[in-house]
Design a protein around this motif. Structure first.
Motif, PDB file in Angstrom:
ATOM      1  N   ARG A   1       0.824  -1.212   0.000  1.00  0.00           N
ATOM      2  CA  ARG A   1       0.000   0.000   0.000  1.00  0.00           C
ATOM      3  C   ARG A   1       0.858   1.263   0.000  1.00  0.00           C
ATOM      4  O   ARG A   1       0.543   2.250  -0.671  1.00  0.00           O
ATOM      5  CB  ARG A   1      -0.936  -0.029   1.211  1.00  0.00           C
ATOM      6  CG  ARG A   1      -2.062  -1.049   1.090  1.00  0.00           C
ATOM      7  CD  ARG A   1      -3.099  -0.601   0.063  1.00  0.00           C
ATOM      8  NE  ARG A   1      -3.534   0.740   0.391  1.00  0.00           N
ATOM      9  CZ  ARG A   1      -4.452   1.028   1.322  1.00  0.00           C
ATOM     10  NH1 ARG A   1      -5.031   0.037   1.990  1.00  0.00           N
ATOM     11  NH2 ARG A   1      -4.796   2.260   1.576  1.00  0.00           N
ATOM     12  N   MET A   2       1.961   1.241   0.758  1.00  0.00           N
ATOM     13  CA  MET A   2       2.840   2.410   0.809  1.00  0.00           C
ATOM     14  C   MET A   2       3.489   2.655  -0.548  1.00  0.00           C
ATOM     15  O   MET A   2       3.499   3.791  -1.070  1.00  0.00           O
ATOM     16  CB  MET A   2       3.898   2.208   1.889  1.00  0.00           C
ATOM     17  CG  MET A   2       3.371   2.297   3.309  1.00  0.00           C
ATOM     18  SD  MET A   2       4.480   1.552   4.547  1.00  0.00           S
ATOM     19  CE  MET A   2       5.955   2.548   4.336  1.00  0.00           C
ATOM     20  N   LEU A   3       4.037   1.605  -1.147  1.00  0.00           N
ATOM     21  CA  LEU A   3       4.748   1.771  -2.413  1.00  0.00           C
ATOM     22  C   LEU A   3       3.802   2.043  -3.570  1.00  0.00           C
ATOM     23  O   LEU A   3       4.231   2.581  -4.602  1.00  0.00           O
ATOM     24  CB  LEU A   3       5.598   0.535  -2.689  1.00  0.00           C
ATOM     25  CG  LEU A   3       6.850   0.413  -1.819  1.00  0.00           C
ATOM     26  CD1 LEU A   3       7.499  -0.951  -1.968  1.00  0.00           C
ATOM     27  CD2 LEU A   3       7.852   1.510  -2.155  1.00  0.00           C
ATOM     28  N   SER A   4       2.527   1.681  -3.429  1.00  0.00           N
ATOM     29  CA  SER A   4       1.561   2.047  -4.466  1.00  0.00           C
ATOM     30  C   SER A   4       1.442   3.554  -4.608  1.00  0.00           C
ATOM     31  O   SER A   4       1.147   4.066  -5.700  1.00  0.00           O
ATOM     32  CB  SER A   4       0.181   1.447  -4.138  1.00  0.00           C
ATOM     33  OG  SER A   4       0.215   0.040  -4.196  1.00  0.00           O
ATOM     34  N   LEU A   5       1.678   4.271  -3.524  1.00  0.00           N
ATOM     35  CA  LEU A   5       1.642   5.732  -3.577  1.00  0.00           C
ATOM     36  C   LEU A   5       2.886   6.306  -4.250  1.00  0.00           C
ATOM     37  O   LEU A   5       2.883   7.458  -4.677  1.00  0.00           O
ATOM     38  CB  LEU A   5       1.508   6.305  -2.166  1.00  0.00           C
ATOM     39  CG  LEU A   5       0.287   5.836  -1.367  1.00  0.00           C
ATOM     40  CD1 LEU A   5       0.334   6.380   0.050  1.00  0.00           C
ATOM     41  CD2 LEU A   5      -0.994   6.271  -2.057  1.00  0.00           C
ATOM     42  N   VAL A   6       3.948   5.505  -4.327  1.00  0.00           N
ATOM     43  CA  VAL A   6       5.189   5.943  -4.976  1.00  0.00           C
ATOM     44  C   VAL A   6       5.269   5.438  -6.410  1.00  0.00           C
ATOM     45  O   VAL A   6       5.565   6.202  -7.343  1.00  0.00           O
ATOM     46  CB  VAL A   6       6.424   5.440  -4.196  1.00  0.00           C
ATOM     47  CG1 VAL A   6       7.710   5.892  -4.868  1.00  0.00           C
ATOM     48  CG2 VAL A   6       6.372   5.921  -2.760  1.00  0.00           C
ATOM     49  N   LEU A   7       4.987   4.154  -6.600  1.00  0.00           N
ATOM     50  CA  LEU A   7       5.149   3.524  -7.914  1.00  0.00           C
ATOM     51  C   LEU A   7       3.874   3.524  -8.737  1.00  0.00           C
ATOM     52  O   LEU A   7       3.922   3.266  -9.938  1.00  0.00           O
ATOM     53  CB  LEU A   7       5.613   2.073  -7.747  1.00  0.00           C
ATOM     54  CG  LEU A   7       6.852   1.822  -6.884  1.00  0.00           C
ATOM     55  CD1 LEU A   7       7.160   0.335  -6.859  1.00  0.00           C
ATOM     56  CD2 LEU A   7       8.038   2.606  -7.401  1.00  0.00           C
ATOM     57  N   GLY A   8       2.738   3.778  -8.102  1.00  0.00           N
ATOM     58  CA  GLY A   8       1.463   3.652  -8.776  1.00  0.00           C
ATOM     59  C   GLY A   8       0.835   2.302  -8.481  1.00  0.00           C
ATOM     60  O   GLY A   8       1.487   1.381  -7.985  1.00  0.00           O
TER      61      GLY A   8
END
Length: 491
Positions: free
Chosen positions: A182-189
């Motif tokens: 969930r955190m990296l979805s905000l960075v990587l999409g």
């Protein structure tokens, strides 16, 4: 003697990961988003029908393969288990990338499933040939099958302790995984390729940890002490990645400006994103890869026999299931992303404290040192919890789209929530009042301020411009078909 086991454990998880990723592409078209418990039950049932049969078979492969390999290579359970965990995990990491970046695009979903099934049939045939080669049951002159490992009564308290650790470390690891995805979805999409990179990086870290422990487990004089320190360090390392995560938004912005919009540029961009995932996940997942081989080796050395493999593996899998449920459905909406990750770290550290207590080790390694470790750990957790800020304007920036990061004073946030399936934010531009609704950083709707605040130009004409006409007229069309509707689904 070990080669067939290595081959099987490299290729079988490629098949399983490929199949599950293909289902991940299909499943969103079959079931809607999160909703009531009834909808979730239907979703789970559909997923179980698709995935459960081969998952049950998958759960039997590791204990069987491990028991067979340890009968062939006597006296080195740590090396055998570490090697098999490594090959199993590295195959899964490769399968995530192969399926997502090549097979689905080249052959489509049916072709991907066919390729995965064909690969598993090839592995089965290879194992059958290897079994006849090594054991030759029809040859009267062949050596007899190696007997199972001897089993004796182990201390029930030790059994319980190690099984609690097996369950707890899996629960914590999947809390990490849910939080990191969930955190990296905000960075990587939130695109599928982003998920594949995250999944592969997570399992790759586990593989490296298993590879590291394979030559060390059998020579350890105090494996319980090592296991306790690994659990403790894993929790601390998971929290230590929080500052790196905050920096990853700047890394992503730099990457978007660095790579050109060409095929070669995209390849470099994908590799760079993979390293972002590794920077966040690798420290803790490396420790996670050490735990199961070490737990199983300790029980086998102390007389638990081959049944320890299946029991530890099964309890660990149950912990993984519990981690997904607890993290995704219960804790995420309550705690948010940062505290969710830290809750997993608290579980791992608590397991380390339990393993390092004097009664578990058989001797006291120093009360002052143990208290000092605990005090330093609590201080470290509090420091990161207080001073590592998850700023709403950064997390909702959608940096993966245009490489831009807003400043702290650009927006106000009437609403921000880390929900079960997405992070939803509503932000208002301080300069012109423009309102944007975003899901995981991607704008899904927007509105000029005068549609909300009637004091702005009260006598002026309201005109629908840009996407606002679509946003207003689509629900009007829906209401024309069902004017008495009181519940809606936004797709």
């Amino acid at each position: 003697m070990e080669r067939p086991g290595v081959i099987a454990f490299v290729f079988h998880p490629i098949f399983v990961t490929t199949t599950n990723l293909a289902y991940a592409h299909v499943f969103p078209h079959l079931a809607g988003g999160a909703g009531s418990l009834g909808v979730m039950a239907v979703q789970w049932s559909m997923a179980a029908l698709l995935i459960l049969p081969q998952s049950v078979l998958l759960g039997a492969t590791f204990p069987l393969m491990s028991a067979g390999a340890m009968r062939l290579v006597r006296g080195e359970p740590g090396r055998v288990l570490g090697l098999l965990y490594f090959t199993n995990s590295i195959g899964a990491a490769a399968g995530a990338l192969i399926a997502g970046f090549y097979l689905v695009g080249a052959f489509g979903l049916p072709g991907t499933l066919l390729a995965a099934g064909s690969l598993n049939v090839i592995v089965a045939a290879g194992v059958a040939v290897a079994a006849r080669t090594f054991y030759a049951p029809d040859d009267p002159d062949a050596a007899p099958l190696p007997p199972p490992l001897e089993q004796s009564d182990t201390r029930p308290r030790e059994w319980r302790t190690l099984l609690i650790v097996s369950f707890g470390t899996a629960l914590a690891s999947f809390v990490y995984e849910i939080a990191w995805i969930r955190m990296l979805s905000l960075v990587l999409g939130s695109a599928t390729h982003s998920f594949e990179l995250m999944l592969s990086a997570f399992v790759f870290g586990v593989a490296l940890g298993a590879y590291w422990i394979r030559k060390r487990a059998d020579a350890m004089e105090q494996p319980m002490y090592v296991l306790g320190m690994v659990q403790w360090i894993m929790g601390a390392l998971a929290v230590a990645t929080l500052p790196l995560y905050v920096l990853s938004f700047e890394w992503m912005a730099a990457l978007l400006h660095m790579f050109g919009r060409t095929d070669a540029g995209y390849d470099g961009f994908v590799i760079a994103r993979y390293f972002i995932c590794l920077a966040i996940m690798l420290p803790a997942t490396f420790c996670a890869g050490i735990t199961l081989p070490l737990i199983t080796k300790v029980l086998i050395r102390r007389g638990a026999g081959e049944r320890a493999i299946g029991v530890v593996y099964g309890v660990n899998t149950l912990g993984s299931i519990a981690g997904v449920i607890v993290a995704g459905l219960i804790l995420m909406p309550v705690l948010g992303l940062k505290l969710l990750l830290m809750s997993g770290a608290v579980v791992d550290i608590a397991l380390g404290v339990m393993l390092l207590r004097p009664s578990a080790l058989g001797d006291d390694l120093g009360a002052r040192r143990r208290f000092g470790y605990l005090f330093a750990t609590i201080a470290f957790l509090l420091f990161n919890g207080i001073f590592v800020r998850f700023n709403q304007w950064t997390l909702s920036s959608g940096v993966f789209r245009d490489g831009l990061l807003p400043s702290a004073n650009m927006f106000v946030f009437p609403f921000y929530k880390d929900g079960r399936t997405a992070t939803v934010s509503v932000r208002r531009d301080r300069s012109d009042g423009f309102i944007t609704l975003s899901t995981n950083g991607k704008p899904d709707a927007s509105m000029d301020p005068f549609w909300v605040d009637t004091t702005i130009d009260p006598g002026g004409m309201r005109a629908l411009a840009g996407d606002q006409s679509t946003q207003v007229l689509l629900p009007v069309i829906a209401l024309a078909h069902a004017p008495d509707a009181r519940e809606v689904a936004v797709i």
